[in-house]
Enzyme design. Structure first.
Site, short mmCIF file in Angstrom:
data_model
loop_
_atom_site.label_atom_id
_atom_site.label_comp_id
_atom_site.label_asym_id
_atom_site.label_seq_id
_atom_site.Cartn_x
_atom_site.Cartn_y
_atom_site.Cartn_z
N LYS A 188 -1.55 1.69 7.65
CA LYS A 188 -1.92 0.69 5.71
C LYS A 188 -3.22 0.02 5.93
O LYS A 188 -4.56 -0.11 7.00
CB LYS A 188 -0.63 -0.28 5.99
CG LYS A 188 -1.00 -0.96 5.34
CD LYS A 188 0.13 -1.63 4.32
CE LYS A 188 0.00 -2.42 2.58
NZ LYS A 188 0.26 -1.75 1.87
N HIS A 235 3.61 -3.68 8.87
CA HIS A 235 3.68 -2.11 8.65
C HIS A 235 2.84 -1.15 9.52
O HIS A 235 2.02 -1.44 10.30
CB HIS A 235 2.68 -2.61 6.75
CG HIS A 235 3.24 -2.91 5.78
ND1 HIS A 235 3.19 -4.17 5.91
CD2 HIS A 235 4.33 -2.27 5.19
CE1 HIS A 235 3.45 -4.77 4.65
NE2 HIS A 235 4.45 -3.93 3.89
#
Length: 252
Positions: free
Chosen positions: A154, A150
């Site tokens: 995040k 990600h």
């Protein structure tokens, strides 16, 4: 991409008044899709507009879509219940309280849908993952491990989606009894390797490896649009319902 091919013939022409709780990148992506489909955003809640979570404001909405923070999600959802507003939530990192929220929802006859990932593609991937895990349950020669990638903003690791995938694997491959967020070689653990690399929206990989061969399945998101589109579809679906739901009820 056609976001309209969903079961139950959802009446997409029915205009909804939406409260967006969490107005970051995801909230803005949801807004763009909702407005393009003819819906109206009547509340946008960010760190500077928490006063809009009061009942007098929320009760004007047909549905709330909640993508906030792990620290605020629980209270945000309760405030939606107080205002008798169905709530769609995609916030992760607070799921130790999820069972409590579900119980409150049922007791108060409210409507709540939570998923770790609203992407239609990811929810199909969940079904593929479960079926593969069922097939691999009787194949002890294969070790299983996971990887998720990600963007650097995040906050939680592993991702909520990765944890959902891991739970599905462990429910079937019972030789794996717990997950670990590292490269552990412990026989009973399911390793989940988390990487944070910009600008990756999200990739999830499940690997089954043996001395003879490897089997790998993966899902890669190219943008936030899939997550946002799924959240809007869920909001259209839940209006008028009571109970606790997941995207499985919406899609399959």
């Amino acid at each position: 991409m056609n976001h309209l091919s969903i079961k139950h013939n959802i009446q997409l022409t029915r205009v909804m008044k939406i409260a967006l709780i969490g107005y970051g990148k995801m909230g803005k992506a949801i807004e763009a899709i909702a407005v393009a489909k003819g819906h109206e955003i009547i509340i946008r809640v960010d760190v500077n507009s928490q006063h809009l979570l009061e009942k007098e404001h929320l009760e004007k909405a047909d549905v709330a879509i909640e993508f906030s923070t792990p620290e605020t999600a629980y209270d945000n959802i309760l405030k939606c219940f107080d205002a008798n507003v169905p709530v769609i939530s995609g916030t992760t990192g607070w799921l130790d309280k999820l069972s409590e929220i579900k119980s409150i929802c049922e007791q108060r006859k409210q409507a709540f849908l939570h998923t770790t990932n609203f992407s239609i593609g990811v929810n199909i991937f969940f079904e593929v993952n479960k079926r593969l895990a069922e097939l691999m349950a009787s194949q002890p020669q294969y070790n299983v491990w996971m990887e998720e990638i990600h963007h650097t903003q995040k906050k939680d690791a592993p991702s909520g989606t990765a944890l959902t995938l891991a739970e599905q694997v462990m429910a079937n491959v019972t030789r794996k009894t717990s997950w670990t967020n590292d490269y552990s070689n412990e026989p009973g653990t399911l390793p989940i390797i988390s990487k944070r690399i910009d600008p990756a929206p999200g990739t999830h990989i499940i690997n089954y490896t043996s001395d003879i061969d490897d089997i790998t399945i993966s899902h890669t998101a190219h943008s936030r649009e899939g997550f946002a589109a799924g959240a809007v579809v869920a909001a259209e679906w839940i209006k008028g319902k009571t109970g606790v739901f997941t995207m499985r009820e919406v899609l399959f």
